[in-house]
Design a protein around this motif. Structure first.
Motif, PDB file in Angstrom:
ATOM      1  N   ASN A 202      -4.087   0.910  -9.391  1.00  0.00           N
ATOM      2  CA  ASN A 202      -4.177   0.357 -10.685  1.00  0.00           C
ATOM      3  C   ASN A 202      -5.317   0.340 -11.398  1.00  0.00           C
ATOM      4  N   CYS A 203      -6.067   0.355 -10.861  1.00  0.00           N
ATOM      5  CA  CYS A 203      -7.732   0.474 -11.457  1.00  0.00           C
ATOM      6  C   CYS A 203      -7.758   1.790 -12.242  1.00  0.00           C
ATOM      7  N   LEU A 204      -7.239   2.773 -12.180  1.00  0.00           N
ATOM      8  CA  LEU A 204      -7.015   4.196 -12.923  1.00  0.00           C
ATOM      9  C   LEU A 204      -6.798   3.547 -14.361  1.00  0.00           C
ATOM     10  N   PHE A 205      -5.970   2.710 -14.443  1.00  0.00           N
ATOM     11  CA  PHE A 205      -5.053   2.579 -15.731  1.00  0.00           C
ATOM     12  C   PHE A 205      -5.717   1.132 -16.278  1.00  0.00           C
ATOM     13  N   ASP A 206      -6.632   0.724 -15.959  1.00  0.00           N
ATOM     14  CA  ASP A 206      -7.404  -0.529 -16.674  1.00  0.00           C
ATOM     15  C   ASP A 206      -7.746  -0.374 -18.008  1.00  0.00           C
TER      16      ASP A 206
END
Lengths: 202, 202
Positions: free
Chosen positions: B106-110
């Motif tokens: 998820n962090c990739l698309f923050d």
DNA sequence: GAGTTAATTGATCATTGTTCAATAAAAGGA
DNA sequence: TCCTTTTATTGAACAATGATCAATTAACTC
């Protein structure tokens, strides 16, 4: 001061979300702040927490309004059109919406919202309404017995539109991002629909 | 204290990102904090800002490692397989990765990362490497003249995989989310490839 | 008009990212 | 060996955040 009754609960709700909308539009979720909202609408922080259980709840309601906005934009395409062309019309409006309301739309998929377990019913209903637009568009490609597959294909398309627009936002050149998203969506629709026609008997 | 040299710059870099990795895995991006990292690795906050220009930069580098991890997971499928089956293999590994490393992925698309203008070159290269896996898999479906369309189709599939997994994260039931993501991906591949075969001459 | 209800406040708390002068250890030079 | 320069490291300080809650006061009830 207390119980001013300058505004009803509903009015306050609108005022807060309007201001939240403005702030997110301007500078993304990062520049959204309870204190700033309070200051801007002429109330104190406490009032905001009187209406929303916490900050994430406020964002969730803002997102609800964004979904409504999106739905209003995505008018039902005429049934005289091909499923393919209906999809094209829907997707183009969708892309346009995500590009002109970039910050607001990004907000829909912020990580902070997926921490909790599941989204509320009223929120999911708004998403379902959007999905139904797609489902209606592709309906002619399925026999009435295949409602499950129709539903799944609608989800596939919806998710894919989302993915394309989502990753487009990481491109720096705004103009280029928009046209590339349009190109990819076009490819997706063309090939996916052609595939459906191969496998769906009617 | 100063210049302890307990650890080289590279060692510190690894220590920080390891700890960041741990924190994000545990509780998502929200529970990532510079102070907590510092405390955990036995240095002070300042040291972190000596290695990373700011917090977003730290996240970006953490994401770089996540992309590496993903690439290591997605081993090249055997060329003896159909393009379709190669894609299935890739996508299943992808889904598995996104589910078992949900918070990290998820962090990739923050949203905080897409505020700045464009991602750095080294980061885009990591994404290109992933895209090439897909491009290689579908290569047999295109004539060598259509490298542009091949590239675009790879992007379409990549974005769509992303979209499906991204929206799956909003479902509360973990088990259900995984299987539904698998179903949708399967549909996507089946229909999209069938569509390609219709339109691509060879 | 007294008593109840509920809206509103804002000081307070814990945390956050970030900065930067001060410090001390290593490296380099004579 | 000693002095100078360089540089890694510190942590107090700052501004800002979400959240809380006792105190306050206006409106409503009877």
């Amino acid at each position: 001061m207390a119980r001013r009754y300058d505004h009803s609960r509903e009015e306050l709700y609108e005022m807060i979300l309007n201001e939240a909308h403005r702030q997110v539009m301007d500078g993304g979720l990062r520049s959204l702040s309870a204190r700033k909202i309070a200051k801007e609408i002429g109330y104190s922080v406490g009032t905001i927490y009187n209406l929303f259980s916490n900050f994430d709840d406020l964002i969730l309601h803002l997102n609800g309004r964004t979904l409504d906005l999106l739905f209003e934009n995505l008018s039902v395409p005429p049934e005289t059109l091909d499923p393919e062309d209906q999809l094209r019309e829907l997707s183009m409006t969708y892309i346009k919406f995500t590009r002109t309301n970039q910050n607001l739309w990004n907000c829909l998929f912020d990580n902070r919202l997926l921490i909790r377990d599941g989204l509320p019913e009223w929120y999911n209903k708004k998403i379902d309404k959007l999905l139904e637009l797609i489902e209606k568009a592709i309906a002619p490609l399925f026999s009435s017995l295949n409602s499950l597959e129709r539903h799944q294909s609608a989800w596939v398309l919806w998710c894919s539109f989302h993915g394309i627009c989502s990753l487009a936002n990481f491109q720096s050149d705004n103009e280029e991002a928009t046209t590339y998203a349009a190109t990819l969506t076009d490819q997706l629709i063309t090939n996916y629909i052609a595939g459906l026609k191969v496998y769906q008997p009617q």
